[in-house]
Enzyme design. Sequence first.
Site, PDB file in Angstrom:
ATOM      1  N   GLN A   1      -4.136  -1.139   9.735  1.00  0.00           N
ATOM      2  CA  GLN A   1      -4.019  -2.488   9.180  1.00  0.00           C
ATOM      3  C   GLN A   1      -4.416  -3.519  10.235  1.00  0.00           C
ATOM      4  O   GLN A   1      -3.812  -3.599  11.297  1.00  0.00           O
ATOM      5  CB  GLN A   1      -2.569  -2.722   8.714  1.00  0.00           C
ATOM      6  CG  GLN A   1      -2.355  -4.040   8.007  1.00  0.00           C
ATOM      7  CD  GLN A   1      -3.071  -4.100   6.662  1.00  0.00           C
ATOM      8  OE1 GLN A   1      -3.028  -3.160   5.882  1.00  0.00           O
ATOM      9  NE2 GLN A   1      -3.751  -5.203   6.401  1.00  0.00           N
TER      10      GLN A   1
ATOM     11  N   ASP B   1     -10.330   3.200   4.426  1.00  0.00           N
ATOM     12  CA  ASP B   1     -10.667   1.772   4.324  1.00  0.00           C
ATOM     13  C   ASP B   1     -12.183   1.553   4.381  1.00  0.00           C
ATOM     14  O   ASP B   1     -12.668   0.451   4.128  1.00  0.00           O
ATOM     15  CB  ASP B   1      -9.998   0.992   5.468  1.00  0.00           C
ATOM     16  CG  ASP B   1      -9.017  -0.049   4.946  1.00  0.00           C
ATOM     17  OD1 ASP B   1      -9.085  -0.360   3.735  1.00  0.00           O
ATOM     18  OD2 ASP B   1      -8.209  -0.547   5.745  1.00  0.00           O
TER      19      ASP B   1
ATOM     20  N   LYS C   1       0.841  -1.206   0.000  1.00  0.00           N
ATOM     21  CA  LYS C   1       0.000   0.000   0.000  1.00  0.00           C
ATOM     22  C   LYS C   1       0.874   1.252   0.000  1.00  0.00           C
ATOM     23  O   LYS C   1       0.602   2.217  -0.713  1.00  0.00           O
ATOM     24  CB  LYS C   1      -0.941  -0.019   1.210  1.00  0.00           C
ATOM     25  CG  LYS C   1      -2.052  -1.057   1.057  1.00  0.00           C
ATOM     26  CD  LYS C   1      -2.860  -1.254   2.335  1.00  0.00           C
ATOM     27  CE  LYS C   1      -3.819  -2.429   2.190  1.00  0.00           C
ATOM     28  NZ  LYS C   1      -4.510  -2.785   3.428  1.00  0.00           N
TER      29      LYS C   1
END
Length: 586
Positions: free
Chosen positions: A387, A410, A343
């Site tokens: 994450q 996200d 990412k």
Amino acid sequence: MCEMRVWKECVMTNLLFIADVIGSPGREVLRALLPELKRRHDVNLTICNCENSAAGFGLTKDVAKDLFDSGCDVLTGGNHLWDKKDAIDYIGEEPRLVRPANLPEGTPGMGARVFKTNTGVHVGVINMLGRVFMKEADCPFRTADAVLERLGKQAKVIFVDFHAETTAEKVALGWHLDGRVSAVVGTHTHVQTADDRVLPGGTAFLCDAGMTGGFDSVIGMDRAAALRRFLTLLPERLQPASGDLRLNAVLVKVDEETGKAVSIQRLQVPLKAEAAREDTRAVRAAGGATTTARLLTGAEPAEAVTIEARLRAHALSEAGFVPKLALVSVGEDPASQVYLRKKGEACAAAGIAVERVAIPAGTTTEEVVRRVKQLGEDPSVHGILVQLPLAPPADGQAVLEAIPPFKDVDGFHPENAGRLAVGLPGFVPATPYGVVRLLQYYEIPLKGKHAVVLGRSHIVGRPVATLLSSKGCDMTVTIGHSASGPELRALAREADVLIAAVGRKHMVTADWVKPGAVVVDVGIHRVPSADGKGKPKLTGDVDFEAVKYVASAITPVPGGVGPMTVAMVVLNTIIAAERQCAMVRA
Ligand code: NDP
């Protein structure tokens, strides 16, 4: 027209076009494979290029009978069609044969005809020769215009076999006829090209469909003799090759009401390859077929998204606004480290600044929340991605809820989940968003189709189901989960598009998939190497090696949904930065 009949599906006509059948080896392949292909793809009309079918050159009456007996409905020709002089009368009289249209008046036969499919739909078939590096023929562009004047009144669905040497001439004819015919498919060069697409006006296009015959050859002919001809420049008789027999074909789905193509699929089917036999044994036992599905790889659509993101990031930085993403992790989970690296790299490539916030394992929820809130208040940070999973004792949900919804790239914050559910703008979770963008990139028909989503997590299953059933995708969606019971397999078999997001390695086997369905594999599993020393291999929730013979298209693992997830994080960060930039300016 389709919109007016939403309760019913658009009615499709499935055209199968068999690439140049070369001599008796080609006919052997056809005999063996065509019946199963037709059944599997629900084919309504089979068109076959036959100009090399008699010993590699031309056509005879007996050879044509063989092709019809194998299941061909219509034969098309090319520059070699007349090579067997004895057959000229037959070619002129055979009503199921279409010879090139752009030949001088008086040439026996017809260059365009209308046929009826097994469901009674009229299909116009046109055959033409190219002029570049070919023997003289009339202009194929103007000939097509003239033929369409007449044929267009008799049939909405029209298929063109353009027998030509050069790529440019074939591509040009595709554009010339876009929106006026259902398909333009090239023949003659015998090597299948990979440029299959539906042009904007609704014409399916492929530069060359390839050939059907022996591939251990020089374009279908005995390779030793062909090589000698190149090396010595002496004449030598060429014979069709018989090694590595394969069938090349193209499947075009056409909305029979509009005549527009909705999809085009290339087929490459081996007849006797040992490897293919190995792979297919299990599938055959389950009633499957031997063609392999189109690979829906993520790299290309992900690159398209990244290019879009880069352009938008550039526009922001021109305005003095550098987009920035904070990547937060708690602990050292090895898989998470890989995702974070990917990412971070993708963001950097798109012109997004990245702040890595690595919090040690054992940190309390309160401390992680405090750090995330700090990032939330930092005006230079536009996106925050935490994450998962977090090392204990940190509570992932509490931490996710600490991200301000306008920085939640996200899309896991309950506010963004709610916005997605009621159709308000917000942030869509990266993986579901990526799945939809991938399907759209490959022009998979979605509207009115049935999707079955296996899995109901808030990260994948639920949001993907919401997106697919929302306006724009307009699918009918069924969601399955661990309590669905043994009925789930039968439900999955009803799917036109099957999304597997269960986190169970190879749960979806060939018997879970309707023949011709599109399969998206979201699952990621690490399989240790046999000796335990090498790198682990990645695999998915789908038994790819078996399902690829049943599905019409499938995403691989790795290289399918994964790259899309990364790309959508990048795009969501740009969207977040653009919104915050607009707020600052307002
Ligand atoms: P979860 O474990 O959160 O959810 C799994 C879902 O599958 C649950 O709804 C569960 O049902 C259902 N399920 C589990 N077993 C069965 C079964 N035997 N039959 C039917 N349904 C079952 O996983 P995620 O949604 O987070 O992820 C799914 C997969 O996708 C994982 O392999 C994950 O690694 C991968 N993934 C891949 C990403 C990518 O970028 N490619 C990104 C995110 C995830 P129930 O709700 O009843 O428990």
